[in-house]
Write a protein that holds these residues in place. Sequence first.
Motif, PDB file in Angstrom:
ATOM      1  N   PHE A 156      -9.155   0.138  -2.485  1.00 54.05           N
ATOM      2  CA  PHE A 156      -8.435   0.134  -2.121  1.00 54.05           C
ATOM      3  C   PHE A 156      -8.844   0.422  -0.789  1.00 54.05           C
ATOM      4  O   PHE A 156      -7.815  -0.356   0.099  1.00 54.05           O
ATOM      5  N   LEU A 157      -9.163   1.167  -0.619  1.00 54.56           N
ATOM      6  CA  LEU A 157      -9.509   1.667   1.686  1.00 54.56           C
ATOM      7  C   LEU A 157      -9.898   0.459   2.201  1.00 54.56           C
ATOM      8  O   LEU A 157      -9.322   0.043   2.696  1.00 54.56           O
ATOM      9  N   ILE A 158     -11.208  -0.740   1.269  1.00 56.08           N
ATOM     10  CA  ILE A 158     -11.381  -1.390   1.311  1.00 56.08           C
ATOM     11  C   ILE A 158     -10.599  -2.618   2.180  1.00 56.08           C
ATOM     12  O   ILE A 158     -10.834  -3.217   3.239  1.00 56.08           O
ATOM     13  N   ILE A 171     -15.826   5.540 -12.141  1.00 51.94           N
ATOM     14  CA  ILE A 171     -13.707   4.470 -11.459  1.00 51.94           C
ATOM     15  C   ILE A 171     -14.125   4.959 -10.454  1.00 51.94           C
ATOM     16  O   ILE A 171     -13.179   4.158 -10.124  1.00 51.94           O
ATOM     17  N   LEU A 172     -13.128   6.047 -10.817  1.00 53.42           N
ATOM     18  CA  LEU A 172     -12.278   7.049  -9.555  1.00 53.42           C
ATOM     19  C   LEU A 172     -13.279   6.720  -8.197  1.00 53.42           C
ATOM     20  O   LEU A 172     -12.317   5.927  -7.597  1.00 53.42           O
ATOM     21  N   TYR A 173     -14.149   6.681  -7.922  1.00 52.82           N
ATOM     22  CA  TYR A 173     -14.540   6.228  -6.578  1.00 52.82           C
ATOM     23  C   TYR A 173     -14.584   4.506  -6.516  1.00 52.82           C
ATOM     24  O   TYR A 173     -14.323   4.466  -5.521  1.00 52.82           O
ATOM     25  N   ALA A 174     -15.255   3.654  -7.409  1.00 51.56           N
ATOM     26  CA  ALA A 174     -14.552   2.429  -6.904  1.00 51.56           C
ATOM     27  C   ALA A 174     -13.379   1.901  -6.675  1.00 51.56           C
ATOM     28  O   ALA A 174     -13.165   1.258  -5.881  1.00 51.56           O
ATOM     29  N   LEU A 175     -12.010   2.434  -7.316  1.00 54.56           N
ATOM     30  CA  LEU A 175     -11.194   2.390  -7.342  1.00 54.56           C
ATOM     31  C   LEU A 175     -10.794   2.869  -5.701  1.00 54.56           C
ATOM     32  O   LEU A 175      -9.663   1.902  -4.919  1.00 54.56           O
ATOM     33  N   ALA A 176     -10.747   4.175  -5.119  1.00 49.89           N
ATOM     34  CA  ALA A 176     -10.150   4.359  -4.345  1.00 49.89           C
ATOM     35  C   ALA A 176     -11.373   3.938  -3.361  1.00 49.89           C
ATOM     36  O   ALA A 176     -10.324   3.577  -1.942  1.00 49.89           O
ATOM     37  N   LEU A 181      -4.662  -6.221  -5.999  1.00 50.16           N
ATOM     38  CA  LEU A 181      -4.105  -4.393  -6.445  1.00 50.16           C
ATOM     39  C   LEU A 181      -3.677  -4.306  -7.307  1.00 50.16           C
ATOM     40  O   LEU A 181      -3.782  -3.214  -8.626  1.00 50.16           O
ATOM     41  N   TRP A 182      -2.860  -5.551  -8.189  1.00 55.72           N
ATOM     42  CA  TRP A 182      -2.913  -5.292  -9.726  1.00 55.72           C
ATOM     43  C   TRP A 182      -3.589  -5.596 -10.656  1.00 55.72           C
ATOM     44  O   TRP A 182      -2.807  -4.107 -11.306  1.00 55.72           O
ATOM     45  N   VAL A 183      -4.643  -5.714 -10.290  1.00 58.62           N
ATOM     46  CA  VAL A 183      -6.064  -6.040 -11.429  1.00 58.62           C
ATOM     47  C   VAL A 183      -5.989  -4.825 -11.205  1.00 58.62           C
ATOM     48  O   VAL A 183      -6.580  -4.055 -12.625  1.00 58.62           O
ATOM     49  N   LEU A 184      -6.106  -4.137  -9.809  1.00 61.52           N
ATOM     50  CA  LEU A 184      -6.775  -2.430  -9.722  1.00 61.52           C
ATOM     51  C   LEU A 184      -5.936  -1.857 -10.138  1.00 61.52           C
ATOM     52  O   LEU A 184      -6.484  -0.617 -10.662  1.00 61.52           O
ATOM     53  N   PHE A 199       1.054  -0.910  -0.133  1.00 59.53           N
ATOM     54  CA  PHE A 199      -0.077   0.186   0.245  1.00 59.53           C
ATOM     55  C   PHE A 199       1.111   1.481   0.250  1.00 59.53           C
ATOM     56  O   PHE A 199       0.344   2.102  -0.210  1.00 59.53           O
ATOM     57  N   GLY A 200       1.975   1.126   0.131  1.00 56.96           N
ATOM     58  CA  GLY A 200       2.848   1.983   0.075  1.00 56.96           C
ATOM     59  C   GLY A 200       3.057   2.597  -1.676  1.00 56.96           C
ATOM     60  O   GLY A 200       4.440   3.260  -1.529  1.00 56.96           O
TER      61      GLY A 200
END
Length: 414
Positions: A131-133, A123-128, A160-163, A103-104
């Motif tokens: 990552f947070l979840i 897409i922006l909200y989904a990614l954020a 995370l690589w897929v994200l 996460f760094g």
Amino acid sequence: MDIGNPIIENMANPRELERMFRKDPEGFKKAFSDAWRQNPDSQVLAVWHERLYFQETAGTNKAPWLRKDFLIMGLLAILAGVSTRILLHFAEQQAIAPINLVFGIIPFIAAYFLYNNTPKKNILYALASLFLISGFYLNMLPLEHKDSIILAYLHLPIFLWVLLGLAFTGNEYPKGSTRLAYLKFNGEFCILYASMAISGMLLTALTMQLFRFVGMDIEQFYFKNVVVFGAAALAVVASYLVSRNLKLAKNIAPYIAKIFSPLVLATLLVYLITVIWVGKNPLLDRNFLLAFNGILLSVLAIIIFSIIESGADETRNISDYINFALIVLALAIDSVALSAIVFRLSSYGISPNRLAVLGVNILIWANLIWIMISYMRFLKNKTGLSTIQDAVTKYLPVYGLWAAFVTFTFPLIF
């Protein structure tokens, strides 16, 4: 008109002009200056003039380090380095799991992609959110060395690589060509990062030695505060350089693919023959089965790398037959691994490790079948190379879904 100038002689032959340029770019430029001076009204030469001497009009007066994208990259690289160092501190205190170090790095590379290619808000909200979840869920897990939790740690980076791929593709994530570009980015990123990392290691060794000469041992301090920071920041820098079309990695990547494919094929054939000769049985030896799966993943990576580096070349050559042989070999390895896993499940019962390995092998087996059928049709001139590339790119979300399933459900189920 100077008939001694080969560019003037071949103004009506675009193919010959291109051949001359590729053979000797510097000589071509010298001859072109004279040809352009004598024929300023030639549309053919006008196109070549723009190609040879084109300069961006926007931002040309700014130094490279003053461009906005460079400054953003620098800021994200510093934030990645600082964040990774802070996370390492908490990991050393055993307050968080070491896997939190991802996460760094990954979110900051994703942020650079999003800055470069701003997607729609959903897409922006989904990614954020994802990552947070992911970060919240990971740190809700107990710090125990149970199989289900270790599997979650191992599969989280894949998810995370897929994200990160979603951040890279942005609004064009459904397009196979954009997913293919993401895979190419990964290959070029690895080559460039490794090249810079080797330079960094040499600098580290030199620095350590210089301080030893004055009686100081800075190894621990240097690793925690310089190496860790630099490794994280370098990931963002490498992403920036690759996305800026740095020619180093792009020129090297196809050659690496062509060189390593036959070497891997020959090595694996010798290895498998040796395994059969000495009578090694993956059905009974757990460590050997794990090594077998490691080989399978390596071969799959080489196959995918070779396919994506084929570019748009539709001609069949020896590299394609080597790739096809690698695919068949990988299928054989996967079939043996699958039979061994099924045998162990029936003999020893269900466990998180066995179930996770079974799922991965089934996914890879299905993907290899798809790639093999597509390659077979390509070699028979029934389809183009895009069909093979689709077999690679369209399957990527499946790996992401499986990684998410293992990460978020295995610790709860087991």
